[in-house]
Design a protein around this motif. Structure first.
Motif: not given
Lengths: 315, 315
Positions: A295, A299, A303, A315, B109, B112-113, B149-151, B180, B183, B212, B242-244, B246-248
């Motif tokens: 899902k 890592r 995105h 956070n 991040h 964006t946040n 960081c997801p980005m 966050t 990762m 996640t 919001p980057y994943a 469906g993820a927990t």
């Protein structure tokens, strides 16, 4: 925590232990196609199917056909579950690399799951072992409820190891310690694996974990730190537990490999191909699967900034 | 793996970090009732709400009312998220025990946040710290994307620690390292926490993990082994990313406490009461929650043999 160095052997169980719990029949062609795909992913072993009664487990009624039709990769062992002499004969006719026998270390669980006492199971499996031993097929015994029984509670280390010993005396190649309903916790896994390795260092040890209570990855690390290097896992985390409806099943292959590779362990698994195979599962089983990495992505799968995100102060 | 001995401090974030991600408003009375129940469970800290703009996060528009209406337990610190000077003023009027400030260690991040650069965030938060420091209220800073960081991908340890240092120079009491978007992985957590403790041993360190990619419990153990003893967690594992989709979300309080207590750590948490509170969550948020122990029960919550079970040969 030290960076991992050693090789970890991965054994895929999705088409047997995973599918066995599914309601809707997965077509024989689909099974063969999936196993052929998995055979390109770097596993050391794949549990293909079960030579049990087609009436008991209709999902695996195509055992012969699947086993005979897959394209076997020379570096992979193909194992099957064998419940009894009849199953052994069928498995041997398919020239399997390994027969995986199963019994429970808990009396209640053995009686509930296999409809006989542990001693009856042991006698039956002893016959199976004698049947298989003259052949090229190796024998593994999976010991269920090794870390606890959902009806009886803890299974003592003494009880567990006494069953290991009895099978070791029969000359089996390997033993799988199964956390059937996800009752294992890290310090316990550490103690059990350490003791196992001390006493039965020559046996091939597999650790079979369920993520029922979220501890599968932690338990895998505890097992590795105690000397284990071989794990069963299921693509997508398929496989359930009738004692905990809604709970997750086997440890997910992709989640385990993802973590181990980040830590430096060498699994030999091509995670991208595994994720590709896992992505096909929901269409095969008609429901979402528990895997997390499927899902969320790996890592470092980066995105773009979400277009619709609000100032969320997360956070 | 050694049996744990030390005290682990648990900090509940469900009514802030958990609810903030929910679509449907949870009634003010329900929030107060839940916090009062959680106040009987043995936490060391509870993050009650956020003094952010009601327009930005309508879910927490009742911050004052909730903060003033709860029954505060003398052994628990009540903390709130404070984004800016206006939030600080509102929080101080409610006599909170701690203000939790937040910024990202990743430029993308943060922009964006929080819609500003990291330097702008730092300047703003410096003002907030100056405003709060003369009062009895403690200051904590949550550093987002501390483990990636997801980005942007990895945030270097040097970058992370430079932000810790700048806030340490401002005399904050504590720092929270936030994973966050899930990762973090165990060897990384170990390295980061070890370095943090070496250089900033006097700061109160909180580790804030997301599940996640399934590694939250493993990362918690890695953090403990490296010297951490304080964790944020969310009842039911609420809180998303919001980057994943469906993820927990956040590590589940009940899953973390369940594991730690089995290993011998002392969390001070009454797990039965926590599970009781978690069981009410689906009715509050109108969906299932990711917690595993909530579904499966504690490992020694025993079962009768399932009446409908077939010979399943599960292992």
């Amino acid at each position: 925590m030290q960076r991992g160095e050693k090789k970890i052997y991965m054994q895929e169980v999705v088409t047997r232990d995973g599918f066995q719990n599914e309601r809707e029949f997965v077509g024989t062609d689909k099974k063969i196609e999936l196993i052929n795909k998995l055979s390109q992913c770097g596993y050391s072993k794949i549990e293909v199917t079960s030579f049990t009664s087609p009436k008991a487990i209709p999902m695996l009624r195509d055992a012969e056909q699947v086993m005979k039709s897959i394209t076997r990769h020379p570096d992979i062992e193909y194992t099957v579950l064998v419940p009894n002499l009849r199953g052994a004969e069928r498995a041997l006719l398919c020239d399997v690399d390994e027969a995986n026998l199963v019994m429970s270390t808990s009396e209640s669980h053995n009686q509930t799951n296999l409809r006989m006492t542990r001693e009856e199971s042991f006698r039956g499996l002893s016959e199976v072992i004698k049947e298989i031993q003259p052949t090229r097929t190796a024998v593994n015994v999976s010991l269920s409820t090794a870390f606890g029984c959902p009806m009886e509670g803890d299974v003592t280390l003494k009880t567990l190891l006494s069953w290991v010993e009895r099978f070791a005396e029969h000359g089996v190649r390997g033993i799988t310690l199964c956390d059937t309903t996800g009752m294992a916790y890290p310090t316990q896994v550490s103690e059990v694996v350490t003791e196992f390795k001390d006493r039965f260092g020559d046996l091939q040890l597999t650790v079979h974990l369920h993520n029922t209570r979220g501890m599968a990855l932690t338990n895998a690390l505890a097992a590795i730190q105690a000397g284990a290097d071989r794990f069963d896992s299921a693509l997508g985390g398929l496989g359930g537990c009738p004692y905990a409806p809604g709970a997750t099943g086997n440890v997910s292959t992709e989640d385990l490999v993802h973590m181990l590779e980040l830590m430096g362990y060498r699994t030999g698994i091509d995670l991208e191909q595994v994720l590709d195979a896992a992505a096909q599962l929901p269409a095969l089983v008609h429901h979402d699967v528990p895997s997390q990495v499927l899902k969320a992505g790996r890592r470092l799968d980066l995105h773009d900034a979400p277009s619709s995100i609000k100032e969320c102060l997360g956070n």
